[in-house]
Design a protein around this motif. Structure first.
Motif, PDB file in Angstrom:
ATOM      1  N   PHE A   1      49.582  61.834  -7.999  1.00  0.00           N
ATOM      2  CA  PHE A   1      50.821  62.035  -8.057  1.00  0.00           C
ATOM      3  C   PHE A   1      51.529  61.417  -9.370  1.00  0.00           C
ATOM      4  O   PHE A   1      52.442  61.817 -10.189  1.00  0.00           O
ATOM      5  N   LEU A   2      50.952  60.132  -9.541  1.00  0.00           N
ATOM      6  CA  LEU A   2      51.571  59.365 -10.609  1.00  0.00           C
ATOM      7  C   LEU A   2      51.317  59.918 -12.029  1.00  0.00           C
ATOM      8  O   LEU A   2      52.079  60.223 -13.027  1.00  0.00           O
ATOM      9  N   SER A   3      50.223  60.472 -12.130  1.00  0.00           N
ATOM     10  CA  SER A   3      49.741  61.163 -13.424  1.00  0.00           C
ATOM     11  C   SER A   3      50.706  62.376 -13.475  1.00  0.00           C
ATOM     12  O   SER A   3      51.015  62.951 -14.698  1.00  0.00           O
ATOM     13  N   PHE A   4      51.041  63.053 -12.367  1.00  0.00           N
ATOM     14  CA  PHE A   4      51.884  64.381 -12.430  1.00  0.00           C
ATOM     15  C   PHE A   4      53.098  63.989 -12.729  1.00  0.00           C
ATOM     16  O   PHE A   4      53.862  64.836 -14.022  1.00  0.00           O
ATOM     17  N   ILE A   5      53.894  62.738 -12.418  1.00  0.00           N
ATOM     18  CA  ILE A   5      55.202  62.540 -13.074  1.00  0.00           C
ATOM     19  C   ILE A   5      55.201  61.686 -14.451  1.00  0.00           C
ATOM     20  O   ILE A   5      56.056  62.307 -15.207  1.00  0.00           O
ATOM     21  N   THR A   6      53.992  61.229 -14.893  1.00  0.00           N
ATOM     22  CA  THR A   6      54.320  60.393 -16.177  1.00  0.00           C
ATOM     23  C   THR A   6      53.834  61.204 -17.065  1.00  0.00           C
ATOM     24  O   THR A   6      54.307  61.168 -18.321  1.00  0.00           O
ATOM     25  N   THR A   7      52.849  62.363 -17.223  1.00  0.00           N
ATOM     26  CA  THR A   7      52.344  63.069 -17.989  1.00  0.00           C
ATOM     27  C   THR A   7      53.269  64.136 -18.664  1.00  0.00           C
ATOM     28  O   THR A   7      54.209  64.497 -17.917  1.00  0.00           O
ATOM     29  N   SER A   8      53.168  64.352 -19.896  1.00  0.00           N
ATOM     30  CA  SER A   8      53.944  65.145 -20.734  1.00  0.00           C
ATOM     31  C   SER A   8      53.720  66.658 -20.562  1.00  0.00           C
ATOM     32  O   SER A   8      54.594  67.569 -20.586  1.00  0.00           O
ATOM     33  N   ASP A   9      52.451  66.762 -20.373  1.00  0.00           N
ATOM     34  CA  ASP A   9      51.618  67.947 -20.282  1.00  0.00           C
ATOM     35  C   ASP A   9      51.763  68.486 -18.731  1.00  0.00           C
ATOM     36  O   ASP A   9      51.195  68.055 -17.603  1.00  0.00           O
ATOM     37  N   GLU A  10      52.702  69.615 -18.510  1.00  0.00           N
ATOM     38  CA  GLU A  10      53.094  70.109 -17.283  1.00  0.00           C
ATOM     39  C   GLU A  10      51.581  70.407 -16.627  1.00  0.00           C
ATOM     40  O   GLU A  10      51.473  70.308 -15.493  1.00  0.00           O
ATOM     41  N   LEU A  11      51.068  71.308 -17.242  1.00  0.00           N
ATOM     42  CA  LEU A  11      49.907  72.084 -16.782  1.00  0.00           C
ATOM     43  C   LEU A  11      48.629  70.821 -16.328  1.00  0.00           C
ATOM     44  O   LEU A  11      48.318  70.903 -15.164  1.00  0.00           O
ATOM     45  N   MET A  12      48.612  69.902 -17.512  1.00  0.00           N
ATOM     46  CA  MET A  12      47.607  68.821 -16.869  1.00  0.00           C
ATOM     47  C   MET A  12      48.090  68.107 -15.817  1.00  0.00           C
ATOM     48  O   MET A  12      47.134  67.814 -15.002  1.00  0.00           O
ATOM     49  N   GLY A  13      49.371  67.838 -15.744  1.00  0.00           N
ATOM     50  CA  GLY A  13      49.791  66.922 -14.532  1.00  0.00           C
ATOM     51  C   GLY A  13      49.653  67.848 -13.312  1.00  0.00           C
ATOM     52  O   GLY A  13      49.079  67.278 -11.997  1.00  0.00           O
ATOM     53  N   THR A  14      49.857  69.193 -13.246  1.00  0.00           N
ATOM     54  CA  THR A  14      49.480  69.789 -11.896  1.00  0.00           C
ATOM     55  C   THR A  14      48.252  70.005 -11.822  1.00  0.00           C
ATOM     56  O   THR A  14      47.832  69.977 -10.508  1.00  0.00           O
ATOM     57  N   ILE A  15      47.365  70.025 -12.713  1.00  0.00           N
ATOM     58  CA  ILE A  15      45.717  70.064 -12.371  1.00  0.00           C
ATOM     59  C   ILE A  15      45.546  68.904 -11.585  1.00  0.00           C
ATOM     60  O   ILE A  15      44.792  68.763 -10.808  1.00  0.00           O
ATOM     61  N   MET A  16      45.948  67.864 -12.143  1.00  0.00           N
ATOM     62  CA  MET A  16      45.511  66.496 -11.565  1.00  0.00           C
ATOM     63  C   MET A  16      46.006  66.509 -10.224  1.00  0.00           C
ATOM     64  O   MET A  16      45.270  65.799  -9.518  1.00  0.00           O
ATOM     65  N   LEU A  17      47.301  66.664 -10.044  1.00  0.00           N
ATOM     66  CA  LEU A  17      47.789  66.466  -8.733  1.00  0.00           C
ATOM     67  C   LEU A  17      47.180  67.225  -7.730  1.00  0.00           C
ATOM     68  O   LEU A  17      46.635  67.079  -6.538  1.00  0.00           O
ATOM     69  N   GLY A  18      46.676  68.632  -8.190  1.00  0.00           N
ATOM     70  CA  GLY A  18      45.986  69.723  -7.277  1.00  0.00           C
ATOM     71  C   GLY A  18      44.643  68.990  -7.000  1.00  0.00           C
ATOM     72  O   GLY A  18      44.119  68.840  -5.766  1.00  0.00           O
ATOM     73  N   PHE A  19      43.983  68.419  -7.999  1.00  0.00           N
ATOM     74  CA  PHE A  19      42.511  67.702  -8.027  1.00  0.00           C
ATOM     75  C   PHE A  19      42.579  66.822  -7.052  1.00  0.00           C
ATOM     76  O   PHE A  19      42.056  66.788  -6.066  1.00  0.00           O
ATOM     77  N   SER A  20      43.562  65.837  -7.058  1.00  0.00           N
ATOM     78  CA  SER A  20      43.604  64.688  -6.153  1.00  0.00           C
ATOM     79  C   SER A  20      43.887  65.019  -4.857  1.00  0.00           C
ATOM     80  O   SER A  20      43.450  64.481  -3.952  1.00  0.00           O
ATOM     81  N   GLY A  21      44.842  66.134  -4.862  1.00  0.00           N
ATOM     82  CA  GLY A  21      45.098  66.643  -3.309  1.00  0.00           C
ATOM     83  C   GLY A  21      43.920  67.122  -2.844  1.00  0.00           C
ATOM     84  O   GLY A  21      43.603  66.939  -1.477  1.00  0.00           O
ATOM     85  N   ILE A  22      42.956  68.029  -3.436  1.00  0.00           N
ATOM     86  CA  ILE A  22      41.839  68.373  -2.732  1.00  0.00           C
ATOM     87  C   ILE A  22      41.000  67.497  -2.600  1.00  0.00           C
ATOM     88  O   ILE A  22      40.332  67.272  -1.349  1.00  0.00           O
ATOM     89  N   VAL A  23      40.953  66.355  -3.403  1.00  0.00           N
ATOM     90  CA  VAL A  23      39.745  65.283  -3.196  1.00  0.00           C
ATOM     91  C   VAL A  23      40.146  64.567  -1.782  1.00  0.00           C
ATOM     92  O   VAL A  23      39.277  64.356  -1.019  1.00  0.00           O
ATOM     93  N   SER A  24      41.433  64.086  -1.880  1.00  0.00           N
ATOM     94  CA  SER A  24      41.965  63.148  -0.748  1.00  0.00           C
ATOM     95  C   SER A  24      41.678  64.220   0.599  1.00  0.00           C
ATOM     96  O   SER A  24      41.280  63.345   1.452  1.00  0.00           O
ATOM     97  N   LEU A  25      42.043  65.258   0.505  1.00  0.00           N
ATOM     98  CA  LEU A  25      41.896  66.014   1.713  1.00  0.00           C
ATOM     99  C   LEU A  25      40.468  66.137   2.245  1.00  0.00           C
ATOM    100  O   LEU A  25      40.148  66.007   3.390  1.00  0.00           O
ATOM    101  N   GLY A  26      39.623  66.570   1.252  1.00  0.00           N
ATOM    102  CA  GLY A  26      38.312  66.458   1.569  1.00  0.00           C
ATOM    103  C   GLY A  26      37.700  65.230   1.948  1.00  0.00           C
ATOM    104  O   GLY A  26      36.945  65.176   3.011  1.00  0.00           O
ATOM    105  N   THR A  27      38.154  64.081   1.527  1.00  0.00           N
ATOM    106  CA  THR A  27      37.732  62.468   2.133  1.00  0.00           C
ATOM    107  C   THR A  27      38.152  62.607   3.329  1.00  0.00           C
ATOM    108  O   THR A  27      37.390  62.149   4.301  1.00  0.00           O
ATOM    109  N   LEU A  28      39.414  63.193   3.587  1.00  0.00           N
ATOM    110  CA  LEU A  28      39.901  62.824   5.191  1.00  0.00           C
ATOM    111  C   LEU A  28      39.178  63.870   6.257  1.00  0.00           C
ATOM    112  O   LEU A  28      38.707  63.227   7.094  1.00  0.00           O
ATOM    113  N   ILE A  29      39.006  65.155   5.668  1.00  0.00           N
ATOM    114  CA  ILE A  29      38.064  65.830   6.579  1.00  0.00           C
ATOM    115  C   ILE A  29      36.351  65.583   6.603  1.00  0.00           C
ATOM    116  O   ILE A  29      36.122  65.221   7.662  1.00  0.00           O
ATOM    117  N   GLY A  30      36.028  64.869   5.759  1.00  0.00           N
ATOM    118  CA  GLY A  30      34.896  64.328   5.824  1.00  0.00           C
ATOM    119  C   GLY A  30      34.728  63.085   6.602  1.00  0.00           C
ATOM    120  O   GLY A  30      33.799  62.848   7.335  1.00  0.00           O
TER     121      GLY A  30
END
Lengths: 362, 130
Positions: free
Chosen positions: A24-53
């Motif tokens: 989320f932090l990298s999503f707000i701070t980064t200037s590259d919107e695409l990169m930020g969205t990817i980071m946010l999506g990736f971190s969301g998937i990872v944390s969701l995966g962790t929770l399911i695991g």
């Protein structure tokens, strides 16, 4: 106290939150919107995966453990477990634990079952033993009655006519043998009752002098025949106890003493005296005495003092163990003081007032 | 009256015991001592004769087939004949039963084998209190 589930969720919950937060932090701070969205999506998937695991792991660890705990509780309550069913927990060690817990409880349960059955069997045997004993007691005592009666009757020569000396001799031998048989039967039955803790004890107010007089009267004739001087020496005290049982102890002790006193000048003294809250009864003889080593064994069943030094003896070897059993049932103690060549004294101490009698199941 | 007069008095004794050797021996002994004896070798006959006739003393065995001594006592417990009973038994009597016998008025309980002189003494003692 924490549960495994809570620990797991706390640990992985915090981890997944941090991962998601960093995304989320990298999503707000980064200037590259695409990169930020990817980071946010990736971190969301990872944390969701962790929770399911976490959820999956927690279910596979805690469910079997909870089940094991329930089964343990159940087992400790009724010594029985439910039947083992092959279950798939996913975690090898836990499944192994489960399987072996079942094996163990199965074994323990079977042993307990066996023991229960054995106990019931033992009780049954005990019951039969008591029934057999009371039947034997009746059957053994009954025929003695006419035998002794007719012997006594024949000896009353004024009633049934005179006997010559040889006939009288024969009759005396029969009489002695019958008395011995009677005593033996009584000894065996008493010993068995002591073993089964079934000895009947009555409690009456007694005068110690009267008890001694009674014993004296009963043993005077036989002492006279055997040429032994019987002496009584008693203070008078009141005691709450069982006169018949006291007489039985005396009878055994005097019978023993009669075997050990010298053929000439044999002397037996019986009596009682007071000692604090007890009455001490005693039987003293001037026989061979009992060595210290033998004193350790004489109260054992079927033990007979080494006969090599002494005359041939009669008796079952039950006498003193019976004395000990009776005295214990009367809440007393029995002991012996003796010195080789200087005679023996048997003492038994009984409480003056009857305490709750132990040793008895009525 | 002196004791001697009592002893010489002829007594009628009922013996209830299933053992014939015992009843024969006791009755022989009592008859030689000039007492009358009636023998019942089973409980039923014993109870019947006990209710019909009068006795000075009744010797009662406890363990008998069919009608036993306990049942006989139960049937006559309110009768005054109970005070004339001497229990003569080879079985062990529990404390509770001893107490029960005392309560219904039985004074004498003898264990087989009993000395016949003691038996005679108890018989004369019981008959004295009548």
């Amino acid at each position: 106290m924490l549960k495994i589930k809570q620990v797991l969720f706390l640990m992985f919950g915090v981890t997944s939150f941090i991962i998601f937060y960093m995304g989320f932090l990298s999503f707000i701070t980064t200037s590259d919107e695409l990169m930020g969205t990817i980071m946010l999506g990736f971190s969301g998937i990872v944390s969701l995966g962790t929770l399911i695991g976490t959820f999956y792991i927690s279910r596979n660890i805690t469910t079997p453990i909870d089940e094991l705990i329930t089964k343990m509780n159940e087992f400790s309550k009724n010594n029985k477990t439910t039947k083992y069913t092959e279950s798939n927990y996913g975690i090898h060690e836990l499944q192994y634990l489960h399987k072996n817990f079942h094996k163990m409880t199965d074994m323990v349960g079977k042993t307990i079952e066996k023991e229960k059955k054995l106990n019931i069997q033992l009780q049954e045997i005990d019951k039969r033993k008591i029934e057999f004993m009371s039947m034997m007691s009746h059957e053994l005592k009954t025929p003695i009655m006419p035998i002794l009666g007719y012997i006594q009757l024949l000896k009353k020569q004024e009633l049934l006519g005179e006997l010559n000396n040889q006939q009288l001799d024969a009759l005396n031998e029969i009489h002695l043998a019958t008395i011995r048989l009677q005593k033996l039967i009584q000894d065996i039955l008493t010993a068995q009752k002591i073993d089964l803790e079934k000895l009947n004890i009555t409690k009456d107010m007694l005068e110690s002098k009267e008890v001694i007089d009674l014993v004296y009267k009963a043993f005077s004739p036989i002492c006279k025949i055997k040429n032994v001087h019987l002496e009584k020496n008693s203070e008078n005290h009141q005691i709450v106890s069982d006169a018949d049982r006291i007489c039985q102890v005396f009878s055994n002790l005097i019978s023993n003493a009669l075997e050990f006193v010298p053929e000439r000048g044999g002397k037996i003294e019986i009596g009682s005296y007071e000692q604090e809250k007890s009455i001490v009864f005693f039987v003293k003889d001037n026989g061979h005495g009992i060595s210290f080593e033998e004193q350790q064994n004489i109260f054992k069943k079927f033990y007979q003092v080494d006969a090599s030094l002494k005359r041939k003896k009669e008796g079952s070897g039950l006498g003193l163990s019976i004395c000990e059993g009776i005295v214990k049932a009367l809440n007393g103690q029995i002991w012996v003081e003796s010195q080789v060549n200087f005679g023996t004294t048997f003492y038994f101490r009984l409480p003056k007032k009857a305490i709750q009698i132990q040793h008895l199941k009525s | 009256m002196s004791d001697l007069t009592f002893i010489k008095k002829e007594l009628t004794v009922l013996i209830i015991d299933d053992n014939e050797q015992i009843t024969k021996m006791i009755s022989t002994f009592l008859r030689l001592n000039n007492h009358k004896c009636i023998i019942a070798n089973d409980g039923e006959y014993g109870l019947e004769i006990l209710q019909k006739e009068q006795f000075n003393v009744i010797l009662l065995d406890l363990a008998m087939p069919e009608l036993d001594g306990y049942e006989i006592l139960e049937k006559i417990r309110s009768s005054d004949k109970i005070s004339k009973i001497i229990i003569l038994t080879a079985s062990n009597i529990t404390k509770e039963n001893q107490q029960k016998f005392k309560e219904i008025g039985i004074k004498t309980i003898l264990q087989k084998p009993v000395d016949i002189d003691v038996l005679l003494e108890k018989i004369t003692t019981i008959s004295k209190y009548q």
